[in-house]
Design an enzyme around this catalytic site. Structure first.
Site, mmCIF file in Angstrom:
data_model
loop_
_atom_site.group_PDB
_atom_site.id
_atom_site.type_symbol
_atom_site.label_atom_id
_atom_site.label_comp_id
_atom_site.label_asym_id
_atom_site.label_seq_id
_atom_site.Cartn_x
_atom_site.Cartn_y
_atom_site.Cartn_z
ATOM 1 C CB CYS A 107 -0.940 0.007 1.199
ATOM 2 S SG CYS A 107 -2.082 -1.377 1.186
ATOM 3 C CG HIS A 241 -2.745 3.645 2.925
ATOM 4 N ND1 HIS A 241 -3.396 3.416 1.731
ATOM 5 C CD2 HIS A 241 -2.770 2.454 3.597
ATOM 6 C CE1 HIS A 241 -3.792 2.158 1.676
ATOM 7 N NE2 HIS A 241 -3.436 1.561 2.793
ATOM 8 C CG ASN A 271 -6.571 -0.262 2.046
ATOM 9 O OD1 ASN A 271 -5.943 0.112 1.063
ATOM 10 N ND2 ASN A 271 -5.991 -0.792 3.105
HETATM 11 O O1 UT7 Z 1 -3.261 -1.194 3.871
HETATM 12 C C1 UT7 Z 1 -3.041 -1.903 5.064
HETATM 13 C C2 UT7 Z 1 -4.259 -2.742 5.319
HETATM 14 N N1 UT7 Z 1 -4.597 -2.983 6.678
HETATM 15 C C3 UT7 Z 1 -5.143 -2.102 7.529
HETATM 16 O O2 UT7 Z 1 -5.234 -0.941 7.305
HETATM 17 C C4 UT7 Z 1 -5.671 -2.676 8.811
HETATM 18 C C5 UT7 Z 1 -5.538 -1.771 10.002
HETATM 19 N N2 UT7 Z 1 -6.438 -2.249 11.069
HETATM 20 C C6 UT7 Z 1 -7.728 -1.861 11.100
HETATM 21 O O3 UT7 Z 1 -8.159 -1.048 10.294
HETATM 22 C C7 UT7 Z 1 -8.600 -2.439 12.186
HETATM 23 O O4 UT7 Z 1 -7.821 -3.208 13.077
HETATM 24 C C8 UT7 Z 1 -9.747 -3.337 11.615
HETATM 25 C C9 UT7 Z 1 -10.775 -2.470 10.916
HETATM 26 C C10 UT7 Z 1 -9.181 -4.366 10.643
HETATM 27 C C11 UT7 Z 1 -10.463 -4.075 12.756
HETATM 28 O O5 UT7 Z 1 -10.954 -3.138 13.707
HETATM 29 P P1 UT7 Z 1 -10.712 -3.401 15.258
HETATM 30 O O6 UT7 Z 1 -11.375 -2.312 15.988
HETATM 31 O O7 UT7 Z 1 -9.227 -3.581 15.459
HETATM 32 O O8 UT7 Z 1 -11.503 -4.735 15.492
HETATM 33 P P2 UT7 Z 1 -10.971 -6.132 16.037
HETATM 34 O O9 UT7 Z 1 -10.096 -6.783 15.030
HETATM 35 O O10 UT7 Z 1 -10.455 -5.945 17.430
HETATM 36 O O11 UT7 Z 1 -12.301 -6.966 16.126
HETATM 37 C C12 UT7 Z 1 -13.329 -6.619 17.074
HETATM 38 C C13 UT7 Z 1 -14.499 -7.559 16.886
HETATM 39 C C14 UT7 Z 1 -14.091 -9.026 16.829
HETATM 40 O O12 UT7 Z 1 -15.117 -9.768 17.485
HETATM 41 P P3 UT7 Z 1 -14.937 -10.250 19.020
HETATM 42 O O13 UT7 Z 1 -13.709 -11.102 19.031
HETATM 43 O O14 UT7 Z 1 -14.780 -8.991 19.813
HETATM 44 O O15 UT7 Z 1 -16.217 -10.976 19.276
HETATM 45 C C15 UT7 Z 1 -14.101 -9.366 15.379
HETATM 46 O O16 UT7 Z 1 -14.359 -10.736 15.122
HETATM 47 O O17 UT7 Z 1 -15.130 -7.307 15.629
HETATM 48 C C16 UT7 Z 1 -15.257 -8.525 14.898
HETATM 49 N N3 UT7 Z 1 -15.217 -8.224 13.481
HETATM 50 C C17 UT7 Z 1 -16.301 -7.867 12.781
HETATM 51 N N4 UT7 Z 1 -17.592 -7.765 13.133
HETATM 52 C C18 UT7 Z 1 -18.464 -7.383 12.188
HETATM 53 C C19 UT7 Z 1 -14.129 -8.194 12.647
HETATM 54 N N5 UT7 Z 1 -14.514 -7.839 11.415
HETATM 55 C C20 UT7 Z 1 -15.856 -7.641 11.468
HETATM 56 C C21 UT7 Z 1 -16.834 -7.252 10.517
HETATM 57 N N6 UT7 Z 1 -18.100 -7.135 10.920
HETATM 58 N N7 UT7 Z 1 -16.503 -6.988 9.230
#
Ligand code: UT7
Length: 314
Positions: A107, A241, A271
């Site tokens: 990216c 980004h 993204n």
């Molecule tokens: O270009 C580089 C690409 N990568 C990035 O930019 C990623 C950077 N990271 C992020 O943007 C964030 O970490 C995410 C958007 C990927 C995730 O957000 P988060 O606030 O860190 O959520 P999390 O991974 O801690 O997940 C929280 C909860 C989990 O459930 P439990 O374990 O709390 O029950 C996940 O399973 O949200 C759940 N979850 C979702 N729920 C509904 C993860 N994805 C989803 C979804 N819809 N799409």
């Protein structure tokens, strides 16, 4: 180095968050609040066509014809060609005859391409360099994995840079950490291959990438300003980004900057990997938001882990 033209092309197919609710255990509310993304565009054709359109628009915006382009760099992570380079295919579509190559800085690829272009221009052999970022991360994502597929969209964005203007400052960093974000290529069928490798779509440790993104962007922009002897408040636009609105907000508050200086369009595109920075740049350029002489900070992060940041005069 001076920017003289920008262009972009995005797919027609718009997929809203609510559409994803139909086949994923997710919700519009979760995606909006955790990422800021409302919709993304998904390309249903071949990426090279989109890339060629972005390139043509950038050359037109620069007032140049394809014969004026001396070198062409394509930033791409994934496309249907293992070989030749996607740039060679785009070259044929736009009728360019100059040398070209692909780079994969994930990216952060656009900032890497810019630094290369700046170095090539300084070498003195080329006058005008075309950069095209062509990305279809939706082809790498696992569409049964809600943690990744909701984040990405496809796009192509381009710019033309030329000699002149003030020298930009770059700060690049690469740390080998494939575990946190990777996708494996096809395994092939070589009977002597004992590696046991299998195809695997993109997987990511979102929280690790999030922390890395916020700290690297903040540190890089501070360090660039220190090197330039420039107060952060003197930066007019922070073009980062477009991965997650929360990441942009976290960087903005750490740098104590007003909201207006952190433009974003990720709500409409998700993204788009290395296309995200030049896509936003093109929107701002065409809207007349960027004024000659203004100072721009760019910063991007991605798989690798890679980061690239740049301080330049528009
Ligand atoms: O270009 C580089 C690409 N990568 C990035 O930019 C990623 C950077 N990271 C992020 O943007 C964030 O970490 C995410 C958007 C990927 C995730 O957000 P988060 O606030 O860190 O959520 P999390 O991974 O801690 O997940 C929280 C909860 C989990 O459930 P439990 O374990 O709390 O029950 C996940 O399973 O949200 C759940 N979850 C979702 N729920 C509904 C993860 N994805 C989803 C979804 N819809 N799409």
């Amino acid at each position: 180095m001076q920017f003289i033209g920008t262009g972009s092309a995005t797919p027609e197919l718009i997929i809203k968050n609510t559409e994803l609710e139909r086949f994923l255990d997710t919700s519009d509310e979760w995606i909006r609040t955790r990422t800021g993304i409302e919709e993304r565009r998904i390309h249903d054709g071949n990426l090279e066509g989109l890339a060629a359109e972005a390139a043509r628009r950038a050359m037109e915006n620069a007032g140049l014809s394809v014969s004026d382009i001396d070198f062409f760099i394509c930033s791409t992570v994934y496309n249907r060609f293992m070989t030749p380079a996607l740039s060679c295919v785009i070259q044929g579509l736009i009728g360019a005859g100059c040398p070209c190559l692909d780079i994969n800085g994930a990216c952060a690829g656009f900032v890497y391409a810019l630094e290369m272009a700046d170095a090539y221009l300084a070498r003195g052999h080329y006058q005008n360099i075309l950069i095209v970022c062509a990305e279809e991360p939706t082809r790498m994502a696992d569409w049964t994995n809600r943690a990744t597929c909701v984040l990405f969209g496809d796009a192509a964005a381009a710019c033309v840079v030329t000699k002149g203007g003030r020298d930009p400052l770059f700060r690049m960093h690469t740390a080998s950490n494939p575990e946190v974000l990777h996708g494996y290529n096809t395994a092939g069928n070589c009977p002597y291959d004992k590696s046991g490798r299998v195809y695997e779509p993109m997987t990511m440790n979102g929280q690790e990438v999030y922390k890395f993104a916020v700290s690297s962007a903040t540190e890089d922009i501070r360090a660039l300003c220190e090197t330039a002897g420039l107060a952060i408040d003197h930066i007019d636009h922070f073009i980062l980004h477009q991965a997650n609105l929360r990441i942009l907000e976290a960087v903005r508050t750490r740098l104590h900057q007003p909201v207006e200086k952190f433009p974003h369009n990720l709500e409409h595109y998700g993204n788009t990997s290395s296309a995200s920075v030049p896509l936003l740049l093109d929107e701002l350029n065409r809207a007349g938001v960027l004024k000659r002489g203004e100072t721009i900070a760019m910063s991007a992060f991605g798989a690798g882990l890679t980061t690239g940041a740049c301080l330049l005069t528009w």
